[in-house]
Design an enzyme around this catalytic site. Structure first.
Site, PDB file in Angstrom:
ATOM      1  N   HIS A  50     -21.425  28.895  11.479  1.00 51.61           N
ATOM      2  CA  HIS A  50     -20.754  27.624  11.748  1.00 51.61           C
ATOM      3  C   HIS A  50     -19.298  27.725  11.298  1.00 51.61           C
ATOM      4  CE1 HIS A  50     -20.418  23.348  12.444  1.00 51.61           C
ATOM      5  NE2 HIS A  50     -19.895  23.197  11.246  1.00 51.61           N
ATOM      6  N   HIS A  69     -15.660  17.256  14.456  1.00 51.93           N
ATOM      7  CA  HIS A  69     -16.337  16.404  13.481  1.00 51.93           C
ATOM      8  C   HIS A  69     -15.755  16.417  12.064  1.00 51.93           C
ATOM      9  CE1 HIS A  69     -18.804  20.211  13.076  1.00 51.93           C
ATOM     10  NE2 HIS A  69     -18.507  19.971  11.815  1.00 51.93           N
ATOM     11  N   ASP A 113     -15.894  25.567  11.329  1.00 50.50           N
ATOM     12  CA  ASP A 113     -15.237  24.288  11.609  1.00 50.50           C
ATOM     13  C   ASP A 113     -13.890  24.544  12.279  1.00 50.50           C
ATOM     14  OD1 ASP A 113     -17.163  22.499  10.612  1.00 50.50           O
ATOM     15  OD2 ASP A 113     -16.536  22.886   8.563  1.00 50.50           O
ATOM     16  N   ASP A 173     -23.761  19.667  12.393  1.00 49.47           N
ATOM     17  CA  ASP A 173     -23.041  19.247  11.188  1.00 49.47           C
ATOM     18  C   ASP A 173     -22.191  17.995  11.382  1.00 49.47           C
ATOM     19  OD1 ASP A 173     -22.248  19.548   8.494  1.00 49.47           O
ATOM     20  OD2 ASP A 173     -20.395  20.515   9.094  1.00 49.47           O
TER      21      ASP A 173
END
Length: 819
Positions: free
Chosen positions: A184, A510, A186, A305
């Site tokens: 993951h 997000h 970001d 997430d």
């Protein structure tokens, strides 16, 4: 965020022939090894990647001398802060290179250590009631007895003891874990957008190296925009020239089915705040990418997430060809434990998608025995399904899987006493779950995260920019479509609109739209909104000129006229402001048809003008024949009445438009959270700087304004406006905000009784309780909303509208908007 380059000249001793040789590098900044002008290995101490394998067995024909370059970034896996993991960048932080060595790697010792780790974890975690824990313990004990660390010839016998345990198979009923490599990253969070480009390269080149050594490894890559960094995206196309070799390698492993793009959207966007059209565009851009690159669309929506999931998402997913959904974020609930891990999720129109939460409650597993046992024990749907996902690899800041994670899981592939572990793919997992789905439960409505409620309000300028840009792009597309439909020389600005949409979609990531990012990212986001506003205004002007060129030509002898366009699909009668003949601002009442226009020469006369008067006590009364309002000197709304029925909206003895300040000291993270206990600290704002005064005396518009001091050093100025023929009251509010750890809201207690309030969401609405009967109700003390919320009983109701806010609540009869 500075970068240092190290030139590393290596000379491997000839005596190391036949040995496995590694280049070891340890620094607290993230690095990447370059060889022959290509990136070959990411180096991240926090991600347990501190070596580059030069050779598995040094041969005489291999080069013994070579030159590498190490690109070292002055930031770690989680940015450049000090102290805790989540911290803003520290400009004074220094980064250190602590080790740079050429070493022999003893693979036999490494394998022995992994064997012992798995056996000891089995002994420790399976429990005294399980005979396998004792078998594992005794096998480990025998290994220690057999193994002489100074005599490598004893290692095979020790490893055989471990293999005897690992080779004892499970029964057919054992739970199967589908392990998928994951990383993951970001798009922006504790680092800016640009650093994400390098994080992708560091993480994915490491995954490619692992795939070369482990053909069974599969890796799910869920960040469409990040993949596009290497493949397609307009805004980062220069990256293609940075990493062309890596780009080609990834394409090869996609073709082999090991590197698996998943997700279906342009970025992993916030699941609550983007508009319905924005969410459609996320899927449109994402699915179009899959179709163009791989000849297929994605069947899984992958959003592990984000901070809650709108009840509209199942319908949007199904409309975009997606029938499966994976996340894990609801495991973060602070109050209630979500009752399922595998279930059908039903949206507001009845659309259903098969949904899976990995029962280990993480997207960054390390392949340990403890995590496997938790996955089975924690599964809320035992008996209904016998398969679950296990996402392994360092995440959030990148990193991804490691060789040790794979080696652990190889030993647990089918070992009695442990769940069966297989390297798998999302498609394989969901295909099995679909076959087992006959007894699954259904969850109807939103998946509300009982945490991070502060993200609906944090960074007000980002929230305002998102809403304004969504509105601008809507208007540009409506007008451009009409102009293109008329024919002529106008060309629909498809490429410009795609670029603007992608900027907006990127900002809906997000950690950006919610405001849970560092200042540097906020500055980038606000700059992107500024670009969208500027380019959108130009495109809108071009469309209007093409659409209405004849209408814009003044006729000889005609009076001054104004062209008014309506981009909404219903007729509107409103008071507008236009520039008069002398350059002064003038008001006009106009009626414009649905998606149409009107030429205003002589403005309409209202059936009843707005009457404004000031009472002896300083209060102001305004009335337009539809509603009548009374405001006190503090700007409180003391009465809001329907003229025809005489029905009063404001509760007796209460003030509406009441500003209130709350303490905001959350348990965990400032930017993310506001806790329920903040409600106990309510303080009405009562310090008047400028009392209510009439600013427009009536006719087409009446208004009054006032100013308040908020907290220690903030100010608030508000103009309250009532227009002719208008069934609502407008509040134009300007806040100069200088408070820390405070939360400003505005409250409207109303004379309406209902157990549910209605909130607008994407392409629809949903109801939430106004009471706190259960813990599920109480956990929604602060919720998200789009443009309106409504509290209604039979025959009457009051709605609160906004143009740039998302945080709200309705408790009892009080509607509250978080500012």
């Amino acid at each position: 965020w500075e970068t240092c380059w190290f030139k590393v000249e290596l000379s491997i001793p000839p005596a190391w022939a036949g040995r496995e040789v590694h280049f070891v590098w340890e620094s607290d900044g993230e690095g990447m090894v370059w060889r022959d002008a290509q990136p070959v290995q990411g180096l991240t101490k926090e991600g347990e990647k501190t070596s580059y394998i030069l050779t598995n067995s040094l041969k005489e024909t291999e080069p013994h001398s070579l030159t590498l370059y190490v690109e070292l970034a002055c930031n770690g896996l989680f940015g450049a802060g000090k102290g805790s993991m989540i911290a803003p960048p520290d400009p004074d932080r220094r980064f250190t290179l602590s080790k740079a060595e050429l070493v022999i790697f003893n693979r036999d010792v490494y394998e022995l250590l992994v064997d012992l780790e798995i056996l000891l974890d089995m002994a420790r975690l399976l429990g005294e009631e399980n005979q396998r824990s004792f078998q594992a313990l005794y096998a480990a004990n025998q290994m220690v007895n057999v193994c002489n660390v100074t005599d490598p010839s004893t290692f095979p016998a020790a490893r055989d003891l471990a293999a005897a345990i690992f080779n004892q198979r499970n029964g057919e009923s054992q739970h199967t874990i589908h392990a998928v490599g994951h990383c993951h990253i970001d798009s922006a969070w504790l680092w800016p957008y640009e650093e994400t480009i390098r994080k992708c390269a560091r993480s994915w080149v490491t995954v490619i190296r692992l795939m070369e050594c482990n053909p069974e490894l599969t890796f799910a890559c869920s960040q469409l925009q990040l993949i596009s960094v290497l493949w397609q995206a307009q805004q980062f196309e220069w990256v293609r020239s940075w990493y062309p070799g890596l780009y080609a390698q990834i394409r090869d492993f996609v073709a082999k089915g090991q590197f698996i793009p998943v997700g279906g959207t342009w970025v992993e966007m916030d699941g609550n705040l983007p508009s319905g059209e924005s969410m459609v565009r996320q899927f449109l851009q994402g699915q179009r990418f899959f179709q163009e690159q791989f000849g297929r669309i994605c069947s899984e929506f992958w959003l592990p997430d984000t901070f809650g999931y709108s009840a509209q998402l199942p319908q949007l997913m199904r409309g975009c060809g997606i029938r499966r959904f994976l996340t894990q974020k609801l495991s973060w609930n602070l109050v209630n434990t979500f009752p399922h891990h595998t279930f059908f999720w039903e949206g507001i129109d009845g659309s259903r998608v098969l949904t899976h939460f990995p029962p280990g409650d993480s997207y960054g597993m390390h392949g340990r025995v403890e995590e496997m046992l938790k996955t089975v024990k924690n599964n809320k749907d035992k008996g209904r399904v016998n398969h679950s996902a296990f996402l392994f690899g360092f995440g959030d800041g990148g990193g991804g899987p490691t060789q040790k994670m794979l080696d652990r899981m190889k030993r647990m592939s089918d070992t009695d006493g442990l769940p069966r572990v297989q390297i798998s793919t999302p498609d394989r997992l969901f295909s099995v779950l679909e076959k087992e789905s006959s007894q699954l439960c259904t969850w109807v409505g939103e998946l509300f995260l009982e945490l991070h409620n502060g993200t609906y309000t944090t960074q007000a300028q980002i929230k305002k920019g998102n809403r304004e840009c969504e509105r601008i792009l809507h208007d540009v597309e409506v007008l451009s479509t009409l102009a293109a439909a008329r024919g002529g020389v106008f060309r629909y600005p498809a490429s410009q609109l795609q670029r603007l949409w992608r900027l907006l979609l990127l900002n809906q990531f997000h950690d950006v739209l919610p405001g849970s990012c560092i200042q540097l990212v906020v500055e980038d986001a606000l700059q992107y909104y500024s670009e969208i506003r500027g380019a959108g205004a130009r495109l809108q002007e071009e469309a209007v000129q093409a659409l209405c060129s004849e209408l814009l030509q003044p006729e000889a002898g005609s009076t001054e006229s104004t062209l008014v366009l309506n981009t909404l699909p219903w007729e509107r009668t409103e008071v507008i402001s236009r520039t008069g003949p002398a350059g002064t601002e003038a008001l006009a009442l106009v009626t414009v048809p649905s998606v149409g226009y009107a030429i205003v020469r002589e403005p309409l006369l209202p059936p009843q003008p707005v009457a404004v008067r000031k009472e002896e006590d300083g209060s102001v009364v305004m009335e337009n024949g539809i509603i009548a309002v009374c405001l006190d000197t503090m700007g409180h709304l003391t009465s809001l009445r329907l003229v025809d029925s005489g029905r009063e909206s404001v509760l007796d003895g209460c003030y509406a438009n009441q500003f209130a300040l709350f303490d905001d000291v959350p348990l965990y993270w400032d930017a993310w959270d506001v806790m329920d206990y903040h409600l106990e600290t309510r303080k009405p704002v009562t310090t008047l700087l400028k009392p209510l005064e009439i600013t427009l005396a009536g006719g087409l518009r009446g208004s009054a304004s006032f100013s308040l001091q908020v907290g220690k050093s903030s100010t608030l100025t508000q103009e309250i406006i009532l227009d002719a023929t208008c069934p609502y009251l407008r509040f134009l509010t300007q806040v100069e905000w200088k408070e820390a750890h405070k939360f400003l809201k505005v409250e409207f207690p109303v004379q309406v009784r209902s157990t549910n309030a209605t909130y607008e969401i994407q392409f629809g609405h949903l109801q939430r309780p106004t009471h706190w009967n259960t813990s599920w109700d109480w956990a929604r003390f602060e919720v998200w909303v789009h443009k309106w919320m409504d509290l209604s009983e039979h025959g009457f109701g009051v709605a609160l509208l906004n143009d740039c806010k998302y945080g709200a609540s309705a408790h009892g009869n009080v509607l509250s908007l978080s500012l």
